[in-house]
Enzyme design. Structure first.
Site, mmCIF file in Angstrom:
data_model
loop_
_atom_site.group_PDB
_atom_site.id
_atom_site.type_symbol
_atom_site.label_atom_id
_atom_site.label_comp_id
_atom_site.label_asym_id
_atom_site.label_seq_id
_atom_site.Cartn_x
_atom_site.Cartn_y
_atom_site.Cartn_z
ATOM 1 N N LYS A 26 -16.373 69.637 -7.919
ATOM 2 C CA LYS A 26 -17.157 70.794 -7.506
ATOM 3 C C LYS A 26 -18.101 71.241 -8.627
ATOM 4 O O LYS A 26 -19.288 71.474 -8.394
ATOM 5 C CB LYS A 26 -16.204 71.931 -7.115
ATOM 6 C CG LYS A 26 -16.934 73.150 -6.602
ATOM 7 C CD LYS A 26 -15.971 74.184 -6.066
ATOM 8 C CE LYS A 26 -15.311 73.666 -4.815
ATOM 9 N NZ LYS A 26 -14.161 74.317 -4.361
ATOM 10 N N ARG A 96 -12.806 79.356 -8.197
ATOM 11 C CA ARG A 96 -12.356 78.240 -7.356
ATOM 12 C C ARG A 96 -11.941 77.044 -8.193
ATOM 13 O O ARG A 96 -12.524 76.764 -9.231
ATOM 14 C CB ARG A 96 -13.480 77.824 -6.388
ATOM 15 C CG ARG A 96 -14.019 78.997 -5.620
ATOM 16 C CD ARG A 96 -15.254 78.615 -4.859
ATOM 17 N NE ARG A 96 -14.915 78.090 -3.551
ATOM 18 C CZ ARG A 96 -15.808 77.592 -2.705
ATOM 19 N NH1 ARG A 96 -17.068 77.514 -3.060
ATOM 20 N NH2 ARG A 96 -15.444 77.166 -1.521
ATOM 21 N N GLY A 105 -8.044 71.844 0.194
ATOM 22 C CA GLY A 105 -7.068 72.874 0.541
ATOM 23 C C GLY A 105 -5.793 72.852 -0.273
ATOM 24 O O GLY A 105 -4.866 73.597 -0.001
ATOM 25 N N MET A 107 -5.467 73.364 -3.633
ATOM 26 C CA MET A 107 -5.379 74.325 -4.729
ATOM 27 C C MET A 107 -6.061 75.631 -4.338
ATOM 28 O O MET A 107 -6.513 75.794 -3.227
ATOM 29 C CB MET A 107 -5.987 73.710 -5.967
ATOM 30 C CG MET A 107 -5.106 72.602 -6.513
ATOM 31 S SD MET A 107 -5.750 71.887 -7.992
ATOM 32 C CE MET A 107 -7.310 71.281 -7.466
ATOM 33 N N ARG A 340 -20.207 67.184 -1.902
ATOM 34 C CA ARG A 340 -19.354 66.084 -2.371
ATOM 35 C C ARG A 340 -19.461 64.956 -1.362
ATOM 36 O O ARG A 340 -19.888 65.179 -0.226
ATOM 37 C CB ARG A 340 -17.907 66.529 -2.526
ATOM 38 C CG ARG A 340 -17.288 66.982 -1.233
ATOM 39 C CD ARG A 340 -15.896 67.527 -1.441
ATOM 40 N NE ARG A 340 -15.348 68.016 -0.192
ATOM 41 C CZ ARG A 340 -14.367 68.903 -0.121
ATOM 42 N NH1 ARG A 340 -13.840 69.412 -1.202
ATOM 43 N NH2 ARG A 340 -13.900 69.289 1.048
ATOM 44 N N HIS A 456 12.436 39.415 9.377
ATOM 45 C CA HIS A 456 11.921 38.550 10.438
ATOM 46 C C HIS A 456 10.976 39.318 11.353
ATOM 47 O O HIS A 456 9.861 38.900 11.625
ATOM 48 C CB HIS A 456 13.086 37.960 11.233
ATOM 49 C CG HIS A 456 12.649 37.051 12.338
ATOM 50 N ND1 HIS A 456 12.492 37.501 13.632
ATOM 51 C CD2 HIS A 456 12.296 35.747 12.330
ATOM 52 C CE1 HIS A 456 12.064 36.498 14.380
ATOM 53 N NE2 HIS A 456 11.952 35.419 13.608
ATOM 54 N N GLU A 745 8.306 29.555 -5.220
ATOM 55 C CA GLU A 745 8.961 30.761 -4.725
ATOM 56 C C GLU A 745 10.312 30.989 -5.368
ATOM 57 O O GLU A 745 11.085 31.835 -4.935
ATOM 58 C CB GLU A 745 9.051 30.739 -3.191
ATOM 59 C CG GLU A 745 9.603 29.467 -2.605
ATOM 60 C CD GLU A 745 9.578 29.453 -1.061
ATOM 61 O OE1 GLU A 745 9.393 30.503 -0.445
ATOM 62 O OE2 GLU A 745 9.776 28.359 -0.506
ATOM 63 N N SER A 764 1.490 26.871 -3.708
ATOM 64 C CA SER A 764 1.290 28.076 -2.918
ATOM 65 C C SER A 764 2.425 29.027 -3.267
ATOM 66 O O SER A 764 3.598 28.690 -3.092
ATOM 67 C CB SER A 764 1.299 27.746 -1.432
ATOM 68 O OG SER A 764 1.094 28.926 -0.698
ATOM 69 N N THR A 767 5.513 34.528 -2.388
ATOM 70 C CA THR A 767 5.933 35.728 -3.127
ATOM 71 C C THR A 767 6.974 36.548 -2.382
ATOM 72 O O THR A 767 7.531 37.472 -2.963
ATOM 73 C CB THR A 767 4.705 36.594 -3.470
ATOM 74 O OG1 THR A 767 3.869 36.652 -2.316
ATOM 75 C CG2 THR A 767 3.939 36.014 -4.630
ATOM 76 N N ASP A 769 9.880 35.169 -1.200
ATOM 77 C CA ASP A 769 11.098 34.685 -1.845
ATOM 78 C C ASP A 769 11.049 34.898 -3.348
ATOM 79 O O ASP A 769 12.066 35.179 -3.973
ATOM 80 C CB ASP A 769 11.317 33.202 -1.526
ATOM 81 C CG ASP A 769 12.057 33.033 -0.207
ATOM 82 O OD1 ASP A 769 13.097 33.688 -0.051
ATOM 83 O OD2 ASP A 769 11.584 32.275 0.658
ATOM 84 N N CYS A 831 0.900 32.715 -0.285
ATOM 85 C CA CYS A 831 1.103 32.810 1.158
ATOM 86 C C CYS A 831 2.222 33.775 1.528
ATOM 87 O O CYS A 831 2.593 33.918 2.675
ATOM 88 C CB CYS A 831 1.361 31.430 1.766
ATOM 89 S SG CYS A 831 2.878 30.676 1.175
ATOM 90 N N TYR A 851 -7.136 30.839 -3.535
ATOM 91 C CA TYR A 851 -7.204 31.509 -2.232
ATOM 92 C C TYR A 851 -5.991 32.393 -1.986
ATOM 93 O O TYR A 851 -4.969 32.264 -2.657
ATOM 94 C CB TYR A 851 -7.325 30.483 -1.093
ATOM 95 C CG TYR A 851 -6.102 29.621 -0.906
ATOM 96 C CD1 TYR A 851 -5.045 30.044 -0.099
ATOM 97 C CD2 TYR A 851 -5.989 28.387 -1.538
ATOM 98 C CE1 TYR A 851 -3.907 29.268 0.051
ATOM 99 C CE2 TYR A 851 -4.858 27.600 -1.388
ATOM 100 C CZ TYR A 851 -3.820 28.047 -0.588
ATOM 101 O OH TYR A 851 -2.689 27.298 -0.439
HETATM 102 C C1 PEP Z 1 7.574 33.292 0.935
HETATM 103 O O1 PEP Z 1 8.731 33.149 0.596
HETATM 104 O O2 PEP Z 1 6.774 34.026 0.345
HETATM 105 C C2 PEP Z 1 7.054 32.587 2.115
HETATM 106 C C3 PEP Z 1 5.774 32.642 2.425
HETATM 107 O O3 PEP Z 1 7.934 31.913 2.885
HETATM 108 P P1 PEP Z 1 8.925 32.597 3.927
HETATM 109 O O4 PEP Z 1 8.498 34.021 4.088
HETATM 110 O O5 PEP Z 1 8.803 31.813 5.165
HETATM 111 O O6 PEP Z 1 10.228 32.449 3.243
HETATM 112 MG MG MG Z 2 9.877 31.503 1.356
#
Ligand code: PEP
Ligand code: MG
Length: 875
Positions: A26, A96, A105, A107, A340, A456, A745, A764, A767, A769, A831, A851
């Site tokens: 402000k 203010r 709103g 403060m 603003r 799942h 993984e 790949s 992440t 696992d 992935c 990627y």
């Molecule tokens: C993972 O583990 O990140 C993965 C992509 O495989 P999934 O989720 O099928 O175990």
């Molecule tokens: Mg996995």
């Protein structure tokens, strides 16, 4: 001496628009507008730094601050030709808050400060308007008492209502000077009663108390909560703006309003806002009188409207963004009190960015940066109509965005049967399993009582672009009775519920949804984003249909095709079970031969959709027991259907049972122990590829081995893949450019990535696992306590949603570095679910992945986030 106070007035300001950190949004806006020659009442800003030091200093002003404020006040008096506390011609001010970023709103604000029993008379005299003077005084007492003295607002409202009632009128504007005098008296009595001492009459004391109250409001509960939600650091502090009052309540030639330079919900280029005649700012928000649309101002005060138009256009051109402004008209003269950059919906963000680029106001990069990746989800799923009012039954995890309405069903089978009959259903389960796929697909949305963000249900729902609320522990499901209970409320099969997968809310009954669309403008902005991003964007898809959705959204290939669901569909599951139950390799091979043609068909479908783009296919990952029936009832059913004796089935289930299936006989461990399973899959992939290539499809298969921990696992399996590939290619007389790679993984794979890379042409990062195994935190059970961890700030965010960069991130970065040390041309991607999360995508960009791969509906988010990462790094 440090400068704590910045003056603005007479067309010149000591501060400027670039000083948001010090002056708050402000204060910086007021300074900038003053410098631009826009009419702004004069005043001064006490810096955020003063606020921080006030806190560090046991709530004492830093040295020199108060003296500087008094000096600025003097300057202000000279500028407007009135004196603060002068009983003849008093200067009144507003006090203010104003943090670096707007916290609407959250403060405190005090208007009309400087009034007391004496100055109010002076104000009445110089304005020649007693009604106005006492109206201002009663407003001041109420606001000051509420904000500074802590006396509940409602108590004043009740007095005012009573006076109106006695007079038989509805609006404040129907009250006259005598009425307001009465109100003032009653207000003062109330204060004395509540406080045990009279309302402060010393105007200097008023000023000091108000400054303290603004500083203190930085740490009121709602500000703290707002900061938490919006990730605003606690140590920024707020500035205090002390500005000469201009009065919108001086009669019918006065008024006040708020406006946006473009429509904040649609983005249309139209001046959009509201105003109230003969009112002060708080009346607009208080909702007692209904404000008029801004277009009416044109009729009522054409001169002022013309001026306002000039000002807002000037501001928009100057700031090159849509502005949210506040203004007051005092006796036909316009003043701007705030500007603003305006908050807007995703739809408006897209339209405004696109239009402003076309108007030449901003460049392409700026346009791309104006659309926030986090917001984009809103554009791709049905949403709850923002005008709807509803009651929330319970809250779970926002597992897959969008909203869905439907009748509750409790089994996947019912979901399919009801959907077949044309019903919209919400599938409610404790947790879903791969057998539920059909029902999940048929349902409008999925609600689970257990499981986390990578359970799942969550993963599959996101893949399908289906709304899902997971881990909603408050619901107690009784599958027998086909009902669930929340807080004593029973919801039966067939009852309607609405779920909001963007917030995790579960709502009783039907709520109206609206269907957002992927507009041409949005598609265009995504194309611009593609020009700037360095990361590739692929998708996680297992079917030709999902692959097509993703490709339409701009996916540049498949980063993860999970093959397990291909084992479940239709009667393949019978052959799969036959395979698992046979005791000899020969028996297993026979059963696998039955599955192969189906697998091949699946791959052909996907290759065709992804013509010309790489397709990463992961060999089977889950433990075999997942394919077997578990309950006695199911075992009986399967036994009847397949002719396999129930006791044999049961014994096998027992034999395959594991304490920790996630750490058990899964992934490449299956490939090592039952090579024939993986072999069948590689035959299916390579045969599909050869057949497609013969038909002229450009196939680029990438075969991926899951859950590798030791390079020798990969060495053995790669040899098998190459052997089978060679055999198939020779038999077809076709050459296919295929790659063999692995998922990283497990921590051991990341730690020894240099060894693993000897055998992998790509990595790949799985992440999901990798997070589970690095944190030692089960991805399926964490939903029970992880939300509390996030609430307590142990993890900033659910580490299954947003990559734990300082922990798991180290392994990813190390994996890339070590892998490339052995194989410089190694292709690297991610992935896990993090591949669609903007913060995690920033990280992936920073460490140089090639990627990211995410579910189809997140592809646009990822394209945009990847562009932001590249552009922000540039700046
Ligand atoms: C993972 O583990 O990140 C993965 C992509 O495989 P999934 O989720 O099928 O175990
Ligand atoms: Mg996995």
């Amino acid at each position: 001496m440090k400068k704590y106070v910045y003056f603005f007035g007479n067309g010149k300001a000591e501060g400027s628009g670039s000083m948001k950190e010090l002056l708050g949004g402000k204060g910086a806006g007021l300074a900038e507008m003053t410098n631009l020659g826009i009419p702004v009442p004069p005043g001064f800003t006490i810096t955020t730094e003063a606020c921080i030091e006030y806190y560090n200093n046991n709530k004492q002003y830093p040295e020199g601050m108060w003296e500087q404020a008094l000096e600025a006040l003097k300057r202000l008096e000279e500028t407007v030709g009135k004196k603060f506390g002068d009983p003849k011609n008093p200067l009144l001010v507003s006090v203010r808050s104003g943090a670096r970023v707007s916290m609407p709103g959250m403060m405190d604000t005090v208007l009309n400060l400087g009034l007391n029993d004496e100055t109010v008379k002076g104000l009445a005299e110089v304005s020649n308007n007693e009604r106005f003077a006492y109206d201002s005084y009663r407003r001041f007492i109420q606001m000051f008492s509420d904000v500074v003295l802590g006396i509940e607002h409602g108590k004043f409202e009740r007095i005012l209502d009573k006076v109106k009632e006695e007079k038989g009128v509805k609006y404040d504007t129907d009250l006259d000077a005598e009425d307001f005098k009465k109100v003032v008296d009653l207000y003062k009595k109330l204060v004395e009663q509540e406080l045990g001492k009279p309302f402060p009459q010393d105007t200097m004391e008023q000023l000091k108390l108000a400054i303290n109250a603004v500083f203190d409001s930085w740490n009121n509960q709602r500000a703290i909560t707002y900061r938490k939600i919006n990730k605003i650091p606690d140590n920024w502090g707020t500035a205090v703006n002390i500005v000469a009052m201009v009065f919108g309540n001086m009669g019918n030639d006065s008024g006040t309003g708020v406006a946006f330079t473009r429509n904040p919900s649609t983005g249309e280029k139209e001046f959009f806002g509201e105003f109230l005649i003969n009112a002060q700012g708080e009346d607009v928000v208080a909702g007692i009188r209904t404000p008029e649309p801004i277009a009416k101002l044109k009729e009522e005060m054409p001169e002022v409207f013309k001026q306002l138009e000039e000002v807002y256009k000037k501001l928009e051109t100057h700031y090159k963004d849509m502005q949210d402004i506040e203004f007051t008209v005092e006796k036909g003269k316009l003043y701007l009190l705030q500007t603003r950059s305006g908050k807007r919906t995703a739809r408006a963000a897209v339209k405004i960015a696109y239009d402003m680029y076309k108007e030449g106001l901003i460049d392409k990069k700026t346009a791309v940066l104006r659309v926030k990746p986090e917001q984009v989800d809103q554009l791709l799923h049905p949403m709850i109509d923002p005008n709807e009012k509803y009651e929330v039954l319970a809250k779970g995890l926002p597992a897959s965005p969008g909203a869905a309405v439907g009748k509750v069903v409790f089994t996947a089978e019912d979901a399919e049967i009801w959907a077949e009959k044309g019903e919209d259903v919400i599938l409610v389960r404790n947790e879903t399993s791969p057998e539920d796929i059909g029902g999940m697909n048929a349902a409008k949305g999925i609600l689970t009582a257990t499981g986390g963000m990578t359970s799942h249900a969550a993963v599959v729902a996101r893949g399908m672009g289906k709304t899902c609320v997971a881990g909603c522990g408050a619901i107690k499901i009784d599958e027998e009775k086909k009902q669930f209970e929340v807080d004593g409320k029973v919801i039966k099969e067939g009852d309607y519920i609405t779920i909001n997968g963007s917030t995790g809310e579960v709502i009783l009954g039907k709520v109206k949804l609206i269907m957002p669309e992927l507009s041409g403008e949005f598609a265009e902005i995504l194309k611009w984003a593609d020009e700037f991003r360095k990361l590739g964007v692929r998708t996680n898809a297992d079917t030709p249909k999902d692959s097509q959705v993703a490709r339409d959204f701009g996916a540049e290939g498949i980063g993860l095709c999970r093959t397990e669901h291909m084992f479940f569909e239709g009667d393949r599951i019978d052959a799969v079970r036959e395979m698992i139950l046979s005791d000899t390799e020969e028996g297993r091979r026979k059963a696998l031969e039955k599955i192969k043609p189906y697998q091949k068909e699946d791959f052909i479908g996907i290759f065709k959709v992804m013509d010309g783009l790489p397709v990463t296919i992961r060999l089977l990952d889950p433990p075999l027991h997942e394919f077997l029936p578990h309950t006695d009832e199911d075992i009986e059913k399967v036994s009847k259907a397949s002719g396999i004796p129930a006791d044999k089935l049961k014994a096998k289930v027992e034999e395959l049972k594991e304490f920790n299936p996630m750490l058990g006989h899964r992934g490449c461990r299956l490939g090592i122990t039952y090579p024939e399973v993986y072999e069948m899959q590689v035959y299916a992939i390579m045969e599909a590829a050869c057949e497609c290539k013969k038909e002229g499809v450009d196939v680029k298969p990438e075969i991926m081995i899951p859950l590798v921990g030791h390079y020798k696992e990969l060495a053995i399996l790669k040899e098998m893949v190459d052997r089978v590939a060679k055999e198939v290619m020779e038999s077809y007389g076709v050459n296919i450019d295929y790659l063999v790679g692995t998922m990283i993984e497990l921590p051991r794979a990341a730690l020894t990535a240099d060894e693993v890379a000897q055998y992998a042409e790509f990595f790949s990062f799985g992440t999901n696992d990798l997070t589970q195994t690095t944190l030692g935190l089960s991805r399926d059970d964490s939903g029970k306590f992880l939300p509390l961890y996030v609430e307590k700030g142990i993890y900033k965010e659910d580490p299954f949603v947003s990559l734990d960069q300082s922990g798991v991130g180290q392994l990813v970065e190390m994996g890339v570095k070590k892998g490339r040390s052995t194989r410089p041309e190694l292709k690297t991607g991610i992935c896990g679910e993090h591949g669609g999360d903007p913060d995690s995508i920033f990280f992936c960009h920073k460490i140089g992945l090639n990627y990211v791969s995410c579910s189809p509906y997140r592809v646009p988010v990822a394209r945009l986030a990847a562009a932001h990462a590249a552009l922000l790094e540039e700046n």
